[in-house]
Write an enzyme that holds these catalytic residues in place. Structure first.
Site, PDB file in Angstrom:
ATOM      1  N   LYS A  83      58.295 -70.996 -73.278  1.00 39.12           N
ATOM      2  CA  LYS A  83      59.385 -70.033 -73.142  1.00 39.12           C
ATOM      3  C   LYS A  83      60.716 -70.760 -72.971  1.00 39.12           C
ATOM      4  O   LYS A  83      60.805 -71.780 -72.293  1.00 39.12           O
ATOM      5  CB  LYS A  83      59.110 -69.124 -71.945  1.00 39.12           C
ATOM      6  CG  LYS A  83      60.105 -67.987 -71.759  1.00 39.12           C
ATOM      7  CD  LYS A  83      59.667 -67.103 -70.614  1.00 39.12           C
ATOM      8  CE  LYS A  83      60.645 -65.977 -70.344  1.00 39.12           C
ATOM      9  NZ  LYS A  83      60.192 -65.083 -69.258  1.00 39.12           N
ATOM     10  N   SER A 158      60.806 -60.508 -70.121  1.00 41.60           N
ATOM     11  CA  SER A 158      61.654 -61.432 -70.832  1.00 41.60           C
ATOM     12  C   SER A 158      60.866 -62.446 -71.681  1.00 41.60           C
ATOM     13  O   SER A 158      61.473 -63.250 -72.388  1.00 41.60           O
ATOM     14  CB  SER A 158      62.520 -62.193 -69.816  1.00 41.60           C
ATOM     15  OG  SER A 158      61.720 -62.959 -68.913  1.00 41.60           O
ATOM     16  N   SER A 182      57.862 -59.787 -66.507  1.00 47.34           N
ATOM     17  CA  SER A 182      58.240 -60.422 -67.770  1.00 47.34           C
ATOM     18  C   SER A 182      57.104 -61.048 -68.560  1.00 47.34           C
ATOM     19  O   SER A 182      57.303 -61.444 -69.709  1.00 47.34           O
ATOM     20  CB  SER A 182      59.321 -61.478 -67.520  1.00 47.34           C
ATOM     21  OG  SER A 182      60.518 -60.882 -67.116  1.00 47.34           O
TER      22      SER A 182
END
Length: 473
Positions: A83, A158, A182
């Site tokens: 990520k 996210s 997330s």
């Protein structure tokens, strides 16, 4: 053997160890898919083909030189992705912001090092919203991250790029982080397993800081066993962590492979956000999961939601302050996206004494929530209150306050468990007639990821989902 991306992460690792496929073949195949499908899905902000292929060749040499395959790293040669909120030495880390588009860290986050030590090979950085502050992924200047099951709808956030990449078979699993849902949100939108571990289970260092301790790191995967194996790789204690959890009594993969026994399961679908309605499909998924759990022999009883509006308000204030966790040159604040600017402006008005009181309120609410459900092995809730939202549904409104209100109504069931620090997992047990995944959330007692994985694997066996594939698979 079918297409390489059809294999789970564990199947890929096993095939490498048997020397049926090579790490180079695996990386080349997944890089090709990422290059072909990644842009249309908004999955990656950066691909690293040269670095990935160099690591694949090194893995191949390790494989050829090994006298005993049992001594090899457990996930040798398996492609993955990191990520873009996590530091990667020598690979740019933008934090989803144009302000950091040229930032190249000199250190890896511990989780990056641990995944490499387990033998995995990152092919790039997955997209994330600016500073990870939203539950959708539409970074400035990049395509939005969308669910492969309907590219007109968002993949969530996210860890939205990670969710899109795994669901589309661009990588078999991906690392994500979860400060308010997330990992679980994109897993729900993309038909995946999303696991938020217990606070302190996976190291956040060496430099990441979160004074609220709401954010944790975990996996997004297509199967429960893959999620468990990846957690085993990441959950290695590192010195200096402010929170830590005692190691499990057995590997998480072993937990995923054993029966959970008869459990007492509490369930609720009442949102702590009073005006957040529950979509009928989300309620149907929750009811169907309740029925399946009962059919499997578990005791399922109704319980009260352990959070109230005061906890929700405290979390909202904490979230605004947390928007300052990434440094920004004051002269460039105007370059931030409207939602980020609005949150930072709100956070800047919170005094230190007020923030202290808010954190104390949240911690007291967390203690009460854990105690309220101590007599239950697991708690079942909807994962989300709505189906995946259309692209622009959040960002298209002109008022950031309305944007944030929509986010609260979309995901009212996830954030409370970031405050309690409990483990939570989402599993895609339900699908709409149009083919959209709808997940439920299972919450465990602190440090009991093993039991959650065991129960999730039982549900997966009863209602398999891994063979559901999006268009273009």
């Amino acid at each position: 053997m079918g297409q390489l991306h059809e294999l789970s992460a564990l199947e890929q690792a096993a095939a490498v160890r048997r020397r049926e496929i090579s790490p180079v073949e695996l990386v080349e195949h997944h890089l090709g898919r990422a290059e072909e499908h990644g842009p249309e899905l908004g999955a990656f902000v950066t691909l690293t083909p040269e670095r990935a292929l160099a690591e694949a060749r090194a893995a191949e040499r390790m494989l050829l030189d090994a006298d005993d395959p049992a001594e090899l790293p457990p996930l040798l040669g398996v492609p993955t992705a990191i990520k873009d909120l996590n530091l990667t030495a020598g690979v740019r880390t933008t934090f989803g912001s144009v302000l950091y588009r040229d930032f190249v860290p000199s250190v890896d986050d511990h989780v990056v090092t641990l995944l490499r030590r387990a033998g995995t090979i990152s092919i790039g950085k997955t997209t994330t919203p600016e500073f990870g502050v939203s539950c959708y992924t539409e970074p400035e200047g990049l395509p939005p991250a969308v669910t492969p099951y309907d590219p007109t709808r968002l993949a969530g956030g996210s860890s939205g790029g990670a969710g899109a990449a795994v669901a589309a078979g661009l990588v078999p699993f991906a690392q994500g982080s979860d400060g308010g849902g997330s990992i679980r949100i994109p897993a729900s939108c993309c038909g995946l397993v999303g696991l938020k571990p217990t606070r302190g289970r996976v190291p956040r260092g060496p430099v990441a800081g979160d004074v609220t301790m709401m954010s944790v790191i975990g996996p997004l995967a297509r199967t429960v066993a893959d999620a468990a194996a990846v957690l085993d790789a990441m959950a290695v204690p590192q010195p200096g962590e402010p929170f830590w959890v005692a190691p499990p009594q057995e590997p998480f993969l072993a937990s995923a492979r054993r029966r959970p026994g008869r459990l007492r399961i509490g369930r609720y679908a009442t949102s702590p956000v009073s005006d957040a309605p529950l979509d009928p499909e989300c309620r149907a998924a929750w009811e169907a999961a309740s029925e399946l759990l009962a059919e499997l022999g578990h005791e399922v009883v109704d319980v009260e939601c352990p959070f109230d509006e005061s906890a929700a308000r405290a979390i909202e204030t904490m979230w605004a302050v947390m928007a300052h966790s990434v440094p920004v040159d004051p002269a460039r604040e105007h370059e931030l996206q409207p939602l980020t600017r609005w949150l930072r402006e709100r956070g800047a008005t919170v005094s230190a004494p007020e923030f202290l009181r808010v954190v104390q309120t949240a911690q007291n609410a967390a203690r009460a929530a854990v105690v309220a459900h101590l007599s239950y092995d697991v708690v079942l809730t909807p994962a989300l209150a709505q189906l995946p939202r259309p692209v622009g549904w959040f960002s298209g409104v002109s008022d950031p306050a309305e944007n944030f209100e929509r986010q609260k109504q979309f995901t009212p069931f996830t954030t409370g468990y970031n405050v309690t620090g409990q483990p939570a997992i989402t599993v895609p047990l339900h699908w709409t007639d149009s083919g959209l995944p709808v997940a439920v959330q299972l919450v465990g007692r602190p440090a009991e990821e093993g039991l959650l994985l065991s129960l999730a694997a039982q549900l997966e066996e009863a209602r398999p989902w891994a063979e559901r594939r999006p268009t273009g698979w």
